[in-house]
Scaffold this active site. Structure first.
Site, PDB file in Angstrom:
ATOM      1  N   SER A  65       7.858   2.020 -22.838  1.00 32.42           N
ATOM      2  CA  SER A  65       8.788   0.914 -23.130  1.00 32.42           C
ATOM      3  C   SER A  65       9.629   0.472 -21.927  1.00 32.42           C
ATOM      4  O   SER A  65       9.944  -0.723 -21.827  1.00 32.42           O
ATOM      5  CB  SER A  65       9.661   1.235 -24.345  1.00 32.42           C
ATOM      6  N   ARG A  89      -3.351 -16.109 -28.944  1.00 32.02           N
ATOM      7  CA  ARG A  89      -3.434 -15.058 -29.962  1.00 32.02           C
ATOM      8  C   ARG A  89      -2.646 -13.815 -29.531  1.00 32.02           C
ATOM      9  O   ARG A  89      -2.320 -12.971 -30.357  1.00 32.02           O
ATOM     10  CB  ARG A  89      -4.901 -14.679 -30.218  1.00 32.02           C
ATOM     11  N   ARG A 185      -8.927  -8.156 -22.140  1.00 36.06           N
ATOM     12  CA  ARG A 185      -9.553  -9.361 -21.581  1.00 36.06           C
ATOM     13  C   ARG A 185     -10.248  -9.143 -20.240  1.00 36.06           C
ATOM     14  O   ARG A 185     -10.954 -10.045 -19.781  1.00 36.06           O
ATOM     15  CB  ARG A 185      -8.512 -10.480 -21.456  1.00 36.06           C
TER      16      ARG A 185
HETATM   17  C1  LIG Z   1     -13.630  -9.194 -27.366  1.00 33.04           C
HETATM   18  C2  LIG Z   1     -12.698  -9.846 -28.341  1.00 33.04           C
HETATM   19  C3  LIG Z   1     -13.205 -10.511 -29.436  1.00 33.04           C
HETATM   20  C4  LIG Z   1     -12.352 -11.119 -30.371  1.00 33.04           C
HETATM   21  N1  LIG Z   1     -12.884 -11.784 -31.433  1.00 33.04           N
HETATM   22  C5  LIG Z   1     -12.066 -12.361 -32.349  1.00 33.04           C
HETATM   23  C6  LIG Z   1     -12.591 -13.050 -33.485  1.00 33.04           C
HETATM   24  O1  LIG Z   1     -13.795 -13.130 -33.670  1.00 33.04           O
HETATM   25  N2  LIG Z   1     -11.726 -13.612 -34.363  1.00 33.04           N
HETATM   26  C7  LIG Z   1     -10.352 -13.521 -34.193  1.00 33.04           C
HETATM   27  O2  LIG Z   1      -9.608 -14.035 -35.040  1.00 33.04           O
HETATM   28  N3  LIG Z   1      -9.832 -12.902 -33.119  1.00 33.04           N
HETATM   29  C8  LIG Z   1     -10.644 -12.322 -32.203  1.00 33.04           C
HETATM   30  N4  LIG Z   1     -10.099 -11.693 -31.112  1.00 33.04           N
HETATM   31  C9  LIG Z   1      -8.641 -11.713 -30.932  1.00 33.04           C
HETATM   32  C10 LIG Z   1      -7.986 -10.360 -31.337  1.00 33.04           C
HETATM   33  O3  LIG Z   1      -8.203 -10.070 -32.702  1.00 33.04           O
HETATM   34  C11 LIG Z   1      -6.464 -10.415 -31.086  1.00 33.04           C
HETATM   35  O4  LIG Z   1      -5.874 -11.397 -31.920  1.00 33.04           O
HETATM   36  C12 LIG Z   1      -6.123 -10.759 -29.657  1.00 33.04           C
HETATM   37  O5  LIG Z   1      -6.928 -10.035 -28.759  1.00 33.04           O
HETATM   38  C13 LIG Z   1      -4.655 -10.442 -29.400  1.00 33.04           C
HETATM   39  O6  LIG Z   1      -4.522  -9.037 -29.324  1.00 33.04           O
HETATM   40  P1  LIG Z   1      -3.276  -8.267 -29.895  1.00 33.04           P
HETATM   41  O7  LIG Z   1      -3.001  -8.669 -31.315  1.00 33.04           O
HETATM   42  O8  LIG Z   1      -3.526  -6.823 -29.645  1.00 33.04           O
HETATM   43  O9  LIG Z   1      -2.113  -8.784 -28.900  1.00 33.04           O
HETATM   44  P2  LIG Z   1      -0.608  -9.144 -29.234  1.00 33.04           P
HETATM   45  O10 LIG Z   1      -0.512 -10.189 -30.266  1.00 33.04           O
HETATM   46  O11 LIG Z   1       0.012  -9.453 -27.890  1.00 33.04           O
HETATM   47  O12 LIG Z   1      -0.018  -7.832 -29.829  1.00 33.04           O
HETATM   48  C14 LIG Z   1       0.107  -6.662 -29.011  1.00 33.04           C
HETATM   49  C15 LIG Z   1       0.172  -5.456 -29.914  1.00 33.04           C
HETATM   50  O13 LIG Z   1       1.370  -5.539 -30.707  1.00 33.04           O
HETATM   51  C16 LIG Z   1       1.097  -5.028 -32.001  1.00 33.04           C
HETATM   52  N5  LIG Z   1       1.292  -6.121 -32.977  1.00 33.04           N
HETATM   53  C17 LIG Z   1       1.537  -7.436 -32.707  1.00 33.04           C
HETATM   54  N6  LIG Z   1       1.699  -8.123 -33.832  1.00 33.04           N
HETATM   55  C18 LIG Z   1       1.535  -7.241 -34.851  1.00 33.04           C
HETATM   56  C19 LIG Z   1       1.563  -7.346 -36.261  1.00 33.04           C
HETATM   57  N7  LIG Z   1       1.780  -8.484 -36.894  1.00 33.04           N
HETATM   58  N8  LIG Z   1       1.365  -6.242 -36.982  1.00 33.04           N
HETATM   59  C20 LIG Z   1       1.149  -5.037 -36.409  1.00 33.04           C
HETATM   60  N9  LIG Z   1       1.080  -4.858 -35.074  1.00 33.04           N
HETATM   61  C21 LIG Z   1       1.285  -5.947 -34.299  1.00 33.04           C
HETATM   62  C22 LIG Z   1      -0.360  -4.525 -32.002  1.00 33.04           C
HETATM   63  O14 LIG Z   1      -0.361  -3.163 -31.642  1.00 33.04           O
HETATM   64  C23 LIG Z   1      -0.981  -5.343 -30.923  1.00 33.04           C
HETATM   65  O15 LIG Z   1      -2.131  -4.735 -30.340  1.00 33.04           O
HETATM   66  C24 LIG Z   1     -10.935 -11.085 -30.168  1.00 33.04           C
HETATM   67  C25 LIG Z   1     -10.418 -10.420 -29.045  1.00 33.04           C
HETATM   68  C26 LIG Z   1     -11.281  -9.812 -28.140  1.00 33.04           C
HETATM   69  C27 LIG Z   1     -10.695  -9.128 -26.931  1.00 33.04           C
END
Ligand SMILES: Cc1cc2nc3c(=O)[nH]c(=O)nc-3n(C[C@H](O)[C@H](O)[C@H](O)COP(=O)(O)OP(=O)(O)OC[C@H]3O[C@@H](n4cnc5c(N)ncnc54)[C@H](O)[C@@H]3O)c2cc1C
Length: 248
Positions: A65, A89, A185
């Site tokens: 953190s 996203r 990414r």
């Molecule tokens: C190879 C690849 C393929 C993908 N394919 C798809 C797809 O087909 N369809 C699709 O919709 N998306 C897809 N995504 C997007 C993916 O599902 C995530 O939305 C995106 O990568 C953002 O990641 P994140 O939520 O970890 O990041 P952030 O939103 O920055 O969040 C960071 C971390 O904070 C925590 N967090 C944030 N918000 C919440 C919450 N509301 N509840 C609990 N914990 C939370 C989690 O630990 C999360 O990992 C893909 C991503 C990748 C890398």
């Protein structure tokens, strides 16, 4: 309607980044008040090497953190709307994106995927589609304006713009969010365009703050094995089950 290319610029990052992270970590483990230490930190009484060693050690323990106190702000251009939809996203970040309501997209630039560019027939079809979309946009602007939509014409005409349409974004992420972003990414599983952008951002972060970013990248860089399923692995690192069978 020209093709466009990726541009990533580091606009700014939190000043005195290493000292700030060091101070935040020290406050967790030090009985004194870190504000009293701050002038001495800035004066270099504790060398950058010592600060980096301390930060690296604690980070390795999984205490992350304190690195949230330092943020990086990038300007990105020459990317598609397909990319920006994936980028936003990532919720632990801030974004300011060029508006398709206020900015006229007539004659828009577009991103040509290299795999399309490599096949003459595909490239020709792609370019024609861009020209058709551009023409439809311009005609709709003219029709809507004629029917009294005035300065609202862009916001309706933009519905015919393609995913390939170029956009420009300013984004800010803190170090912890950036490490997570790079894990997802920079992996070869990520889509090529956002991966190229992430790798450019990573290089800039590594130059600016190596203590945090020198070992950053796809998850395999930190783990030493590929955490993906066998059908997704790029082969750069062994799979987890392969490591298990080597050591057993
Ligand atoms: C190879 C690849 C393929 C993908 N394919 C798809 C797809 O087909 N369809 C699709 O919709 N998306 C897809 N995504 C997007 C993916 O599902 C995530 O939305 C995106 O990568 C953002 O990641 P994140 O939520 O970890 O990041 P952030 O939103 O920055 O969040 C960071 C971390 O904070 C925590 N967090 C944030 N918000 C919440 C919450 N509301 N509840 C609990 N914990 C939370 C989690 O630990 C999360 O990992 C893909 C991503 C990748 C890398």
């Amino acid at each position: 309607m020209p093709q466009t290319r990726l541009s990533v610029t580091l606009l700014a990052h939190t000043p005195d980044a290493l000292a700030l992270i060091y101070a935040a970590f020290r406050q967790c483990y030090h009985p004194g008040y870190v504000a009293d230490m701050w002038p001495r930190l800035l004066a270099g009484e504790i060398t950058a090497e010592k600060q980096a060693a301390f930060v690296g050690r604690i980070l390795d323990s999984g205490h992350e953190s304190p690195i949230e106190h330092v943020s990086f702000t990038f300007a990105v251009a020459g990317v598609s709307r397909a990319l920006s939809h994936q980028l936003v996203r990532h919720r632990i970040a801030s974004y300011s994106q060029q508006s398709q309501r206020y900015v006229d997209a007539a004659g828009f630039d577009y991103v040509l995927p290299p795999q399309v560019a490599a096949i003459p027939e595909a490239r020709e079809r792609f370019t024609a589609a861009m020209e058709q979309a551009g023409a439809a946009y311009a005609e709709l602007q003219e029709i809507l304006t004629r029917h009294g939509r005035g300065d609202k014409a862009n916001e309706d005409a933009r519905f015919v713009l393609p995913n390939a349409c170029e956009t420009k974004v300013v984004t800010t992420m803190n170090c912890r969010s950036l490490l997570h972003f790079f894990e997802l990414r920079c992996c070869t599983r990520a889509q090529w365009e956002i991966r190229a952008m992430a790798l450019s951002m990573l290089r800039l972060c590594q130059e600016a703050l190596p203590v945090i970013f020198s070992g950053a990248g796809a998850r395999c860089e930190r783990l030493g094995y590929c955490p993906e399923a066998a059908r997704f692995t790029c082969g750069r690192y062994p799979l987890l089950e392969q490591i298990g069978s080597i050591s057993s």
